[in-house]
Structure formats: structure tokens, C-alpha cells
Design a protein around this motif. Structure first.
Motif, mmCIF file in Angstrom:
data_model
loop_
_atom_site.group_PDB
_atom_site.id
_atom_site.type_symbol
_atom_site.label_atom_id
_atom_site.label_comp_id
_atom_site.label_asym_id
_atom_site.label_seq_id
_atom_site.Cartn_x
_atom_site.Cartn_y
_atom_site.Cartn_z
ATOM 1 N N MET A 78 0.850 -1.180 0.000
ATOM 2 C CA MET A 78 0.000 0.000 0.000
ATOM 3 C C MET A 78 0.887 1.231 0.000
ATOM 4 S SD MET A 78 -3.065 0.887 2.567
ATOM 5 C CE MET A 78 -2.700 2.272 3.589
ATOM 6 N N GLU A 79 0.601 2.180 -0.894
ATOM 7 C CA GLU A 79 1.400 3.391 -1.020
ATOM 8 C C GLU A 79 0.763 4.511 -0.212
ATOM 9 O OE1 GLU A 79 2.625 6.277 -4.652
ATOM 10 O OE2 GLU A 79 2.824 4.133 -4.969
ATOM 11 N N LEU A 80 1.566 5.181 0.582
ATOM 12 C CA LEU A 80 1.095 6.293 1.398
ATOM 13 C C LEU A 80 0.992 7.540 0.548
ATOM 14 C CD1 LEU A 80 0.429 7.393 4.234
ATOM 15 C CD2 LEU A 80 2.851 7.870 4.505
ATOM 16 N N ASN A 81 -0.164 8.189 0.522
ATOM 17 C CA ASN A 81 -0.343 9.427 -0.220
ATOM 18 C C ASN A 81 -0.055 10.595 0.711
ATOM 19 O OD1 ASN A 81 -1.076 11.581 -1.778
ATOM 20 N ND2 ASN A 81 -3.137 10.848 -2.232
ATOM 21 N N THR A 82 1.050 11.290 0.464
ATOM 22 C CA THR A 82 1.441 12.405 1.327
ATOM 23 C C THR A 82 0.843 13.717 0.858
ATOM 24 O OG1 THR A 82 3.410 12.843 -0.006
ATOM 25 C CG2 THR A 82 3.648 11.312 1.844
ATOM 26 N N GLY A 83 0.153 13.716 -0.299
ATOM 27 C CA GLY A 83 -0.392 14.952 -0.831
ATOM 28 C C GLY A 83 0.625 15.697 -1.689
ATOM 29 N N LEU A 84 1.849 15.206 -1.744
ATOM 30 C CA LEU A 84 2.873 15.840 -2.557
ATOM 31 C C LEU A 84 2.967 15.097 -3.879
ATOM 32 C CD1 LEU A 84 5.603 16.283 0.190
ATOM 33 C CD2 LEU A 84 3.865 17.914 -0.523
ATOM 34 N N ASP A 85 2.818 15.817 -4.967
ATOM 35 C CA ASP A 85 2.817 15.188 -6.273
ATOM 36 C C ASP A 85 3.938 15.744 -7.140
ATOM 37 O OD1 ASP A 85 0.505 13.553 -5.898
ATOM 38 O OD2 ASP A 85 -0.733 15.341 -6.131
ATOM 39 N N GLU A 86 4.551 14.849 -7.920
ATOM 40 C CA GLU A 86 5.557 15.267 -8.868
ATOM 41 C C GLU A 86 4.839 15.781 -10.106
ATOM 42 O OE1 GLU A 86 8.802 12.869 -11.274
ATOM 43 O OE2 GLU A 86 9.262 12.980 -9.136
ATOM 44 N N VAL A 87 5.166 17.003 -10.512
ATOM 45 C CA VAL A 87 4.510 17.652 -11.632
ATOM 46 C C VAL A 87 5.328 17.511 -12.908
ATOM 47 C CG1 VAL A 87 3.693 19.879 -12.500
ATOM 48 C CG2 VAL A 87 3.397 19.303 -10.089
ATOM 49 N N TYR A 88 6.640 17.635 -12.789
ATOM 50 C CA TYR A 88 7.530 17.597 -13.947
ATOM 51 C C TYR A 88 8.894 17.132 -13.479
ATOM 52 C CZ TYR A 88 9.907 19.158 -18.200
ATOM 53 O OH TYR A 88 10.643 19.203 -19.357
ATOM 54 N N SER A 89 9.572 16.352 -14.316
ATOM 55 C CA SER A 89 10.874 15.826 -13.921
ATOM 56 C C SER A 89 11.816 15.799 -15.109
ATOM 57 C CB SER A 89 10.704 14.414 -13.362
ATOM 58 O OG SER A 89 11.936 13.927 -12.875
ATOM 59 N N LYS A 90 13.070 16.070 -14.834
ATOM 60 C CA LYS A 90 14.127 16.010 -15.847
ATOM 61 C C LYS A 90 15.317 15.303 -15.247
ATOM 62 C CE LYS A 90 15.903 17.154 -19.771
ATOM 63 N NZ LYS A 90 15.407 16.570 -20.977
ATOM 64 N N ARG A 91 15.834 14.306 -15.963
ATOM 65 C CA ARG A 91 16.980 13.522 -15.504
ATOM 66 C C ARG A 91 18.173 13.848 -16.395
ATOM 67 N NH1 ARG A 91 17.318 7.197 -14.286
ATOM 68 N NH2 ARG A 91 19.542 6.951 -14.555
ATOM 69 N N VAL A 92 19.350 14.053 -15.774
ATOM 70 C CA VAL A 92 20.574 14.331 -16.518
ATOM 71 C C VAL A 92 21.619 13.296 -16.101
ATOM 72 C CG1 VAL A 92 22.410 15.995 -16.981
ATOM 73 C CG2 VAL A 92 20.061 16.797 -16.625
ATOM 74 N N ASN A 93 21.977 12.412 -17.026
ATOM 75 C CA ASN A 93 23.033 11.432 -16.769
ATOM 76 C C ASN A 93 24.373 12.119 -16.971
ATOM 77 O OD1 ASN A 93 21.291 9.221 -16.318
ATOM 78 N ND2 ASN A 93 20.991 9.048 -18.509
ATOM 79 N N ALA A 94 25.255 11.994 -15.993
ATOM 80 C CA ALA A 94 26.554 12.671 -16.042
ATOM 81 C C ALA A 94 27.637 11.729 -15.526
ATOM 82 C CB ALA A 94 26.510 13.961 -15.227
ATOM 83 N N GLY A 95 27.920 10.687 -16.272
ATOM 84 C CA GLY A 95 28.945 9.735 -15.864
ATOM 85 C C GLY A 95 28.506 8.943 -14.654
ATOM 86 N N LYS A 96 29.272 9.061 -13.561
ATOM 87 C CA LYS A 96 28.948 8.321 -12.336
ATOM 88 C C LYS A 96 27.874 9.017 -11.512
ATOM 89 C CE LYS A 96 33.467 6.196 -11.949
ATOM 90 N NZ LYS A 96 34.633 5.953 -11.103
ATOM 91 N N ARG A 97 27.443 10.176 -11.976
ATOM 92 C CA ARG A 97 26.419 10.934 -11.268
ATOM 93 C C ARG A 97 25.168 11.036 -12.132
ATOM 94 N NH1 ARG A 97 31.200 13.551 -9.882
ATOM 95 N NH2 ARG A 97 31.374 14.035 -7.678
ATOM 96 N N VAL A 98 24.045 11.187 -11.463
ATOM 97 C CA VAL A 98 22.791 11.492 -12.140
ATOM 98 C C VAL A 98 22.182 12.669 -11.391
ATOM 99 C CG1 VAL A 98 20.504 10.655 -12.785
ATOM 100 C CG2 VAL A 98 22.438 9.072 -12.777
ATOM 101 N N TYR A 99 21.717 13.658 -12.156
ATOM 102 C CA TYR A 99 21.054 14.809 -11.564
ATOM 103 C C TYR A 99 19.576 14.741 -11.910
ATOM 104 C CZ TYR A 99 25.792 16.568 -11.115
ATOM 105 O OH TYR A 99 27.125 16.696 -10.797
ATOM 106 N N PHE A 100 18.728 15.033 -10.929
ATOM 107 C CA PHE A 100 17.291 15.062 -11.125
ATOM 108 C C PHE A 100 16.788 16.459 -10.798
ATOM 109 C CE2 PHE A 100 18.375 10.737 -9.934
ATOM 110 C CZ PHE A 100 17.700 9.983 -10.879
ATOM 111 N N PHE A 101 15.996 17.022 -11.708
ATOM 112 C CA PHE A 101 15.330 18.297 -11.485
ATOM 113 C C PHE A 101 13.845 17.984 -11.453
ATOM 114 C CE2 PHE A 101 19.337 19.074 -13.550
ATOM 115 C CZ PHE A 101 19.845 20.189 -12.900
ATOM 116 N N ASP A 102 13.229 18.108 -10.290
ATOM 117 C CA ASP A 102 11.830 17.722 -10.117
ATOM 118 C C ASP A 102 11.006 18.883 -9.585
ATOM 119 O OD1 ASP A 102 12.287 14.908 -10.714
ATOM 120 O OD2 ASP A 102 13.287 14.822 -8.767
#
Length: 101
Positions: free
Chosen positions: A1-25
Motif C-alpha cells: 500500500m502506497e502512502l499518499n502524502t499529498g505531494l505530487d511530482e509535476v515535472y521531472s528532468k533527468r541528466v546522466n553525467a557519468g557516475k552521477r545522475v542529476y534530477f530536477f523535479d
């Protein structure tokens, strides 16, 4: 069962950068407001297995213009004063890879 916290992701962008990954959400609050999270995720290896080390910045609407202005100013200084001879564009081929995901 997933807990609904009321916080929703509206838009997301993922940037792969070698050993790192950046997320802009962009996320929304229960009150219908929005904020941006910037997450750096790095894969680490420990004796008992792999895990991801994450660092997160929360950027709220009242700080967006100040943040973007400062970021642009610092990147401009880095690219034009400190590293004017560096070919930053050589890595642009990877931008298309991250935009298609």
C-alpha cells in the motif's frame, strides 16, 4: 500500500553525467504551491553492496529568480573568464541522450 502524502511530482528532468545522475523535479504541495528539488545521486560501493548517495536542494518560488541569476552569473564567469579556452560544447552530444529519456 502506497502512502499518499499529498505531494505530487509535476515535472521531472533527468541528466546522466557519468557516475552521477542529476534530477530536477517540480513538485506540488497540499496547498497547491510548487517547488523545485535538485538531486545529485552518486553510486557508491560498500563492503555489503552498492548504494546511492544523494544530496538534495529544495528551491522555493520566492528564491527562484535569485538562484537562477546567481547560477547564470557563476557559469558565465567560469566559462568566459576562468576556462575560456575549454571546449564545453564537446559534451553536448550527451544532452540529446538525456533529453530522450
Amino acid at each position: 500500500m502506497e502512502l499518499n502524502t499529498g505531494l505530487d511530482e509535476v515535472y521531472s528532468k533527468r541528466v546522466n553525467a557519468g557516475k552521477r545522475v542529476y534530477f530536477f523535479d517540480i513538485k506540488s504541495t497540499r496547498g497547491g504551491d510548487y517547488y523545485l528539488t535538485i538531486t545529485e545521486s552518486k553510486k557508491k560501493t560498500e563492503e555489503d553492496g552498492k548504494f546511492y548517495e544523494k544530496h538534495k536542494i529544495f528551491l522555493y518560488k520566492e528564491d527562484v529568480n535569485k538562484f537562477v541569476h546567481a547560477l547564470n552569473e557563476v557559469v558565465y564567469y567560469l566559462k568566459t573568464v576562468l576556462m575560456a579556452d575549454y571546449a564545453f560544447d564537446q559534451f553536448d552530444r550527451n544532452i540529446e541522450d538525456t533529453q530522450s529519456k
